[in-house]
Design a protein around this motif. Structure first.
Motif, PDB file in Angstrom:
ATOM      1  N   HIS A 189       0.856  -1.188   0.000  1.00  0.00           N
ATOM      2  CA  HIS A 189       0.000   0.000   0.000  1.00  0.00           C
ATOM      3  C   HIS A 189       0.891   1.237   0.000  1.00  0.00           C
ATOM      4  CE1 HIS A 189       0.867  -0.376   4.352  1.00  0.00           C
ATOM      5  NE2 HIS A 189       0.750   0.944   4.368  1.00  0.00           N
ATOM      6  N   TYR A 191       1.015   5.489   1.274  1.00  0.00           N
ATOM      7  CA  TYR A 191       0.415   6.521   2.124  1.00  0.00           C
ATOM      8  C   TYR A 191       1.195   7.812   1.924  1.00  0.00           C
ATOM      9  CZ  TYR A 191      -1.020   9.088   6.320  1.00  0.00           C
ATOM     10  OH  TYR A 191      -1.499  10.039   7.187  1.00  0.00           O
ATOM     11  N   GLU A 193       1.141  12.228   2.903  1.00  0.00           N
ATOM     12  CA  GLU A 193       0.575  13.412   3.535  1.00  0.00           C
ATOM     13  C   GLU A 193       1.101  14.659   2.829  1.00  0.00           C
ATOM     14  OE1 GLU A 193       1.442  13.410   7.697  1.00  0.00           O
ATOM     15  OE2 GLU A 193       0.208  11.634   8.123  1.00  0.00           O
ATOM     16  N   ALA A 201      -4.277  13.875   3.049  1.00  0.00           N
ATOM     17  CA  ALA A 201      -3.611  12.579   3.163  1.00  0.00           C
ATOM     18  C   ALA A 201      -4.357  11.559   2.318  1.00  0.00           C
ATOM     19  CB  ALA A 201      -3.556  12.112   4.613  1.00  0.00           C
ATOM     20  N   THR A 202      -3.611  10.614   1.765  1.00  0.00           N
ATOM     21  CA  THR A 202      -4.185   9.563   0.924  1.00  0.00           C
ATOM     22  C   THR A 202      -3.592   8.218   1.299  1.00  0.00           C
ATOM     23  OG1 THR A 202      -4.373  11.109  -0.935  1.00  0.00           O
ATOM     24  CG2 THR A 202      -4.565   8.764  -1.444  1.00  0.00           C
ATOM     25  N   LEU A 203      -4.448   7.211   1.358  1.00  0.00           N
ATOM     26  CA  LEU A 203      -4.041   5.831   1.596  1.00  0.00           C
ATOM     27  C   LEU A 203      -4.630   4.996   0.465  1.00  0.00           C
ATOM     28  CD1 LEU A 203      -2.667   3.866   3.670  1.00  0.00           C
ATOM     29  CD2 LEU A 203      -4.931   3.607   4.701  1.00  0.00           C
ATOM     30  N   ARG A 228      -4.844  10.387   9.429  1.00  0.00           N
ATOM     31  CA  ARG A 228      -3.709   9.829  10.179  1.00  0.00           C
ATOM     32  C   ARG A 228      -4.138   9.038  11.419  1.00  0.00           C
ATOM     33  NH1 ARG A 228       0.088  14.172  12.411  1.00  0.00           N
ATOM     34  NH2 ARG A 228       0.698  14.509  10.224  1.00  0.00           N
ATOM     35  N   ARG A 231      -5.501   5.582  10.391  1.00  0.00           N
ATOM     36  CA  ARG A 231      -4.799   4.985   9.253  1.00  0.00           C
ATOM     37  C   ARG A 231      -4.897   3.464   9.254  1.00  0.00           C
ATOM     38  NH1 ARG A 231       1.626   6.037   7.819  1.00  0.00           N
ATOM     39  NH2 ARG A 231       1.878   4.299   6.335  1.00  0.00           N
ATOM     40  N   LEU A 235      -6.691   1.166   6.458  1.00  0.00           N
ATOM     41  CA  LEU A 235      -5.917   0.160   5.738  1.00  0.00           C
ATOM     42  C   LEU A 235      -6.603  -1.203   5.814  1.00  0.00           C
ATOM     43  CD1 LEU A 235      -3.406  -0.642   4.163  1.00  0.00           C
ATOM     44  CD2 LEU A 235      -2.194  -0.892   6.346  1.00  0.00           C
TER      45      LEU A 235
END
Length: 256
Positions: A189, A191, A193, A201-203, A228, A231, A235
């Protein structure tokens, strides 16, 4: 070097995109004012689109509106890309569980293109337009899309993406990008910021299906202060979505 756009073709697409945003009948003046067209050019353009059957014209109200012929142009694409739509169901499930923006992205040359986006329900949010693109180097989604490639190909993509990035300060160092892609590859994955948007932020992670040989990435994004702290939960939700996703997409050979 990118070829210069054909003005008439660009304007047709701009008109259709304008209707997609507004979603109601529009007058000639509305369209020309919004898109900055001279009224004479706008008149010819809209009359041609009407004659071809892509717009309808209400003479009483003097309003234009797209016809179902426009819808028919693209109603086969979702099926061609994702079969029966299981991927979009997974997006809706993620959105219901988080309230955050959920996106599906594909690689388009040296760009990430967001082909489907469900916007966040929260008052504080970042808006990503469906169909919008950004260089592969400028988002976690792009890093994830590069993970199936060997490092030499990643180097080539990064160099070309930097050339396609207008602002010098946004161009990413090659060593840093290789590190980010390797880390995403190892972890399964990505992640990020504050890139591409300060405070965001992106995950994200790859989905099992590929589309005509291209990888598919699903992502969740929002303000870093919300993403955050949760997270790990996000996930876990992404992993569950990936596990529930269908197998290889239609007409999809293995990724190079």
């Amino acid at each position: 070097m990118r070829a210069p756009p054909v003005k008439s073709a660009v304007r047709v697409l701009e008109v259709l995109a304008f209707f997609e945003r507004e979603r109601r009948p529009q007058s000639l003046k509305d369209i020309c004012d919004a898109l900055g067209y001279p009224q004479s050019s706008g008149t010819v353009l809209l009359k041609n689109m009407t004659a071809l059957g892509y717009l309808s014209y209400d003479r009483t109200r003097r309003h234009y509106f797209p016809t179902l012929k426009v819808a028919a142009l693209g109603d086969w694409i979702s099926h061609a890309l994702f079969g029966e739509g299981k991927v979009f169901e997974l997006m809706r499930d993620l959105h219901s569980a988080t309230g955050e923006a959920v996106s599906i992205a594909l690689q388009n040359d040296v760009h990430t293109q967001y082909i489907r986006v469900i916007q966040s329900i929260h008052p504080l949010r970042f808006h990503t337009e469906e169909g919008s693109m950004r260089p592969l180097t400028l988002s976690a989604t792009g890093w994830m899309l590069m993970t199936p490639y060997h490092d030499r190909e990643v180097e080539r993509l990064v160099r070309r993406a930097n050339v396609a990035t207008p602002r010098m300060e946004d161009r990413q160092p090659l060593d840093l990008m290789l590190e980010r892609v390797r880390q995403a590859r190892e972890q399964g994955h990505a992640y990020a910021e504050n890139i591409p948007i300060a405070g965001g932020a992106t995950l994200c992670m790859l989905l099992p299906p590929t589309v005509h040989g291209r990888s598919v990435v699903i992502g969740i994004g929002g303000p870093v202060d919300r993403i955050r702290p949760q997270r790990q939960r996000l996930l876990d939700l992404l992993r569950a979505a990936a596990a529930a996703a269908p197998g290889r997409g239609p007409d999809a050979p293995a990724h190079p």
